[in-house]
Design an enzyme around this catalytic site. Sequence first.
Site, PDB file in Angstrom:
ATOM      1  N   CYS A 121       0.861  -1.186   0.000  1.00  0.00           N
ATOM      2  CA  CYS A 121       0.000   0.000   0.000  1.00  0.00           C
ATOM      3  C   CYS A 121       0.894   1.231   0.000  1.00  0.00           C
ATOM      4  O   CYS A 121       2.110   1.106   0.157  1.00  0.00           O
ATOM      5  CB  CYS A 121      -0.939   0.028   1.205  1.00  0.00           C
ATOM      6  SG  CYS A 121      -2.345   1.138   0.910  1.00  0.00           S
ATOM      7  N   CYS A 123      -0.193   4.362   1.742  1.00  0.00           N
ATOM      8  CA  CYS A 123      -0.638   5.422   2.664  1.00  0.00           C
ATOM      9  C   CYS A 123       0.473   5.920   3.586  1.00  0.00           C
ATOM     10  O   CYS A 123       0.415   7.057   4.057  1.00  0.00           O
ATOM     11  CB  CYS A 123      -1.872   4.994   3.452  1.00  0.00           C
ATOM     12  SG  CYS A 123      -1.813   3.332   4.108  1.00  0.00           S
ATOM     13  N   CYS A 131      -4.404   5.909   0.114  1.00  0.00           N
ATOM     14  CA  CYS A 131      -3.842   4.640  -0.360  1.00  0.00           C
ATOM     15  C   CYS A 131      -3.597   4.602  -1.871  1.00  0.00           C
ATOM     16  O   CYS A 131      -3.511   3.526  -2.470  1.00  0.00           O
ATOM     17  CB  CYS A 131      -4.734   3.481   0.090  1.00  0.00           C
ATOM     18  SG  CYS A 131      -4.928   3.411   1.889  1.00  0.00           S
ATOM     19  N   LYS A 197     -11.898  -5.641   3.535  1.00  0.00           N
ATOM     20  CA  LYS A 197     -11.311  -4.729   4.521  1.00  0.00           C
ATOM     21  C   LYS A 197     -12.255  -3.547   4.682  1.00  0.00           C
ATOM     22  O   LYS A 197     -12.564  -2.855   3.717  1.00  0.00           O
ATOM     23  CB  LYS A 197      -9.941  -4.249   4.036  1.00  0.00           C
ATOM     24  CG  LYS A 197      -9.353  -3.139   4.886  1.00  0.00           C
ATOM     25  CD  LYS A 197      -7.971  -2.741   4.416  1.00  0.00           C
ATOM     26  CE  LYS A 197      -7.441  -1.571   5.226  1.00  0.00           C
ATOM     27  NZ  LYS A 197      -6.108  -1.153   4.779  1.00  0.00           N
ATOM     28  N   ARG A 207      -2.497   3.672  12.769  1.00  0.00           N
ATOM     29  CA  ARG A 207      -2.182   4.910  12.043  1.00  0.00           C
ATOM     30  C   ARG A 207      -1.215   5.773  12.841  1.00  0.00           C
ATOM     31  O   ARG A 207      -0.432   6.525  12.267  1.00  0.00           O
ATOM     32  CB  ARG A 207      -3.471   5.660  11.692  1.00  0.00           C
ATOM     33  CG  ARG A 207      -4.230   4.923  10.602  1.00  0.00           C
ATOM     34  CD  ARG A 207      -5.512   5.606  10.212  1.00  0.00           C
ATOM     35  NE  ARG A 207      -6.301   4.736   9.342  1.00  0.00           N
ATOM     36  CZ  ARG A 207      -7.544   4.990   8.965  1.00  0.00           C
ATOM     37  NH1 ARG A 207      -8.144   6.085   9.374  1.00  0.00           N
ATOM     38  NH2 ARG A 207      -8.189   4.145   8.183  1.00  0.00           N
ATOM     39  N   ARG A 219     -11.219   7.034   4.480  1.00  0.00           N
ATOM     40  CA  ARG A 219     -11.005   5.999   3.478  1.00  0.00           C
ATOM     41  C   ARG A 219     -12.313   5.323   3.045  1.00  0.00           C
ATOM     42  O   ARG A 219     -12.314   4.250   2.475  1.00  0.00           O
ATOM     43  CB  ARG A 219     -10.047   4.937   4.030  1.00  0.00           C
ATOM     44  CG  ARG A 219      -8.698   5.475   4.512  1.00  0.00           C
ATOM     45  CD  ARG A 219      -7.639   4.381   4.466  1.00  0.00           C
ATOM     46  NE  ARG A 219      -6.512   4.597   5.348  1.00  0.00           N
ATOM     47  CZ  ARG A 219      -5.538   5.508   5.159  1.00  0.00           C
ATOM     48  NH1 ARG A 219      -5.579   6.303   4.109  1.00  0.00           N
ATOM     49  NH2 ARG A 219      -4.545   5.599   6.023  1.00  0.00           N
ATOM     50  N   GLU A 235     -16.454  -8.106  -2.515  1.00  0.00           N
ATOM     51  CA  GLU A 235     -15.038  -7.734  -2.594  1.00  0.00           C
ATOM     52  C   GLU A 235     -14.159  -8.979  -2.544  1.00  0.00           C
ATOM     53  O   GLU A 235     -13.207  -9.117  -3.313  1.00  0.00           O
ATOM     54  CB  GLU A 235     -14.662  -6.797  -1.435  1.00  0.00           C
ATOM     55  CG  GLU A 235     -15.232  -5.395  -1.537  1.00  0.00           C
ATOM     56  CD  GLU A 235     -14.537  -4.549  -2.598  1.00  0.00           C
ATOM     57  OE1 GLU A 235     -13.500  -4.983  -3.142  1.00  0.00           O
ATOM     58  OE2 GLU A 235     -15.031  -3.446  -2.879  1.00  0.00           O
ATOM     59  N   LYS A 250     -10.875  -8.028   7.721  1.00  0.00           N
ATOM     60  CA  LYS A 250     -10.189  -7.038   8.555  1.00  0.00           C
ATOM     61  C   LYS A 250     -11.082  -5.837   8.807  1.00  0.00           C
ATOM     62  O   LYS A 250     -11.583  -5.287   7.835  1.00  0.00           O
ATOM     63  CB  LYS A 250      -8.910  -6.596   7.841  1.00  0.00           C
ATOM     64  CG  LYS A 250      -8.210  -5.448   8.516  1.00  0.00           C
ATOM     65  CD  LYS A 250      -7.058  -4.986   7.705  1.00  0.00           C
ATOM     66  CE  LYS A 250      -6.510  -3.733   8.378  1.00  0.00           C
ATOM     67  NZ  LYS A 250      -5.601  -3.015   7.589  1.00  0.00           N
ATOM     68  N   SER A 276      -5.113  -3.352  15.146  1.00  0.00           N
ATOM     69  CA  SER A 276      -4.509  -2.596  16.245  1.00  0.00           C
ATOM     70  C   SER A 276      -5.518  -2.171  17.309  1.00  0.00           C
ATOM     71  O   SER A 276      -5.249  -2.285  18.504  1.00  0.00           O
ATOM     72  CB  SER A 276      -3.791  -1.365  15.686  1.00  0.00           C
ATOM     73  OG  SER A 276      -4.711  -0.519  15.005  1.00  0.00           O
ATOM     74  N   TYR A 315      -1.083  -8.997  16.654  1.00  0.00           N
ATOM     75  CA  TYR A 315       0.003  -8.394  17.425  1.00  0.00           C
ATOM     76  C   TYR A 315       0.328  -9.200  18.675  1.00  0.00           C
ATOM     77  O   TYR A 315       1.322  -8.925  19.337  1.00  0.00           O
ATOM     78  CB  TYR A 315      -0.346  -6.942  17.770  1.00  0.00           C
ATOM     79  CG  TYR A 315      -0.595  -6.097  16.534  1.00  0.00           C
ATOM     80  CD1 TYR A 315       0.473  -5.595  15.797  1.00  0.00           C
ATOM     81  CD2 TYR A 315      -1.882  -5.850  16.081  1.00  0.00           C
ATOM     82  CE1 TYR A 315       0.256  -4.846  14.643  1.00  0.00           C
ATOM     83  CE2 TYR A 315      -2.116  -5.102  14.928  1.00  0.00           C
ATOM     84  CZ  TYR A 315      -1.044  -4.612  14.216  1.00  0.00           C
ATOM     85  OH  TYR A 315      -1.260  -3.877  13.073  1.00  0.00           O
TER      86      TYR A 315
HETATM   87  C1  PBG Z   1      -3.332   0.639   5.339  1.00  0.00           C
HETATM   88  C2  PBG Z   1      -3.466  -0.371   6.417  1.00  0.00           C
HETATM   89  C3  PBG Z   1      -4.169  -0.171   7.597  1.00  0.00           C
HETATM   90  C4  PBG Z   1      -3.984  -1.316   8.375  1.00  0.00           C
HETATM   91  C5  PBG Z   1      -3.193  -2.192   7.634  1.00  0.00           C
HETATM   92  N1  PBG Z   1      -2.891  -1.591   6.401  1.00  0.00           N
HETATM   93  C6  PBG Z   1      -4.892   0.968   8.145  1.00  0.00           C
HETATM   94  C7  PBG Z   1      -5.718   1.834   7.324  1.00  0.00           C
HETATM   95  O1  PBG Z   1      -6.411   1.396   6.410  1.00  0.00           O
HETATM   96  O2  PBG Z   1      -5.663   3.031   7.617  1.00  0.00           O
HETATM   97  C8  PBG Z   1      -4.568  -1.481   9.740  1.00  0.00           C
HETATM   98  C9  PBG Z   1      -3.935  -2.443  10.621  1.00  0.00           C
HETATM   99  C10 PBG Z   1      -4.281  -2.295  12.042  1.00  0.00           C
HETATM  100  O3  PBG Z   1      -5.086  -1.430  12.470  1.00  0.00           O
HETATM  101  O4  PBG Z   1      -3.731  -3.094  12.812  1.00  0.00           O
HETATM  102  N2  PBG Z   1      -3.402   0.212   4.049  1.00  0.00           N
HETATM  103 ZN    ZN Z   2      -3.181   2.123   2.699  1.00  0.00          ZN
END
Ligand code: PBG
Ligand code: ZN
Length: 326
Positions: A121, A123, A131, A197, A207, A219, A235, A250, A276, A315
């Site tokens: 990605c 971002c 992204c 996602k 973030r 997003r 998707e 996710k 996270s 994690y």
């Molecule tokens: C971005 C991305 C994100 C996560 C993984 N890849 C966050 C977002 O879309 O802003 C989130 C992972 C997490 O919160 O543990 N492409």
């Molecule tokens: Zn991204």
Amino acid sequence: MYPEIRLRRLRQSAGIRRMLDAPLPGPEKFIWPAFVIDGAAKREPIDAMPGQSRLSVDQLLIDLEPVVESGVNGVLLFGLVEDSEKDYAGTAAYNDKGAVQRAIREVKSRFPDLVVTADVCVCAYTTHGHCGPLTESGDVDNDAANEVLAKIAVSYAAAGADIVAPSAMMDGQVEAIRTALDANAFNQTLLMSYSTKFASAMYGPFREAEKSQPGKGDRKGYQASYGDLRTALRESELDELEGADMLMVKPSLFYLDVLAKMREATDLPIAAYNVSGEYSMLHATAERGWGDLKGMVQESSAALVRAGADILISYWANQYDKYFRN
Ligand code: PBG
Ligand code: ZN
């Protein structure tokens, strides 16, 4: 019926329960998401994610030692760059000397059997934090993003990644990446799509870790809406048709229904990304004395497997022995 049938008979002792209970997920199910930065001897603890840090590659190798020792099977790499390296399209993400590319090379050489996945990605590499590159109107330019994502995936494959994992939620990203990988003789590189996602409020700590908060807007124009389940499932269906080897849900704890539905709809392996916010939520609860951390970690991870996940991106993975061994 009662009084003849007494279900408590089936859970009356630890021995009976052990016999009947599904085992807790083993370490081989886990992938540890790790954040890599340039430089050497750098270790920046992430406030919002106790137990997680941004690491320079040498430190990542040190931290991986006990993780590999515990039997954890894989790592998922996220990169970060200085603001001065960010640009409109996120081109630093396919720099062959980037932190992720170097990490892939060094991790594979030090731990050849560890499955190395890299997040695809931009971002964390764009000045605006979205992204993909933006159009005049400020929307993400889908097809331009796909070209960048394909270059990133090829650069990770060239560095030796076992799996590339596109997370941008662009239409056609899986096909674009598969085509580019195959054209560059990387037909053995696996493609794990962040297929379903959601635009979630649970990515906050990540973030902060990645410094990837979009400057303006959100997003929701590309990540799936949790209010529209059917489109969210499409998707994943489309990513399968485009050639994804593995799918993903996710976040995951808030989306166990989605996981269970996907489990019925596909025979592809499914990863659950225990994100996270879900991680930090349990830490925060425990910190306030409102819950037992180990119990919450085990129960929530078991739920992901029960709902249908084959792989846990989590994690907790770098602390497997602490939370999963009794
Ligand atoms: C971005 C991305 C994100 C996560 C993984 N890849 C966050 C977002 O879309 O802003 C989130 C992972 C997490 O919160 O543990 N492409
Ligand atoms: Zn991204």
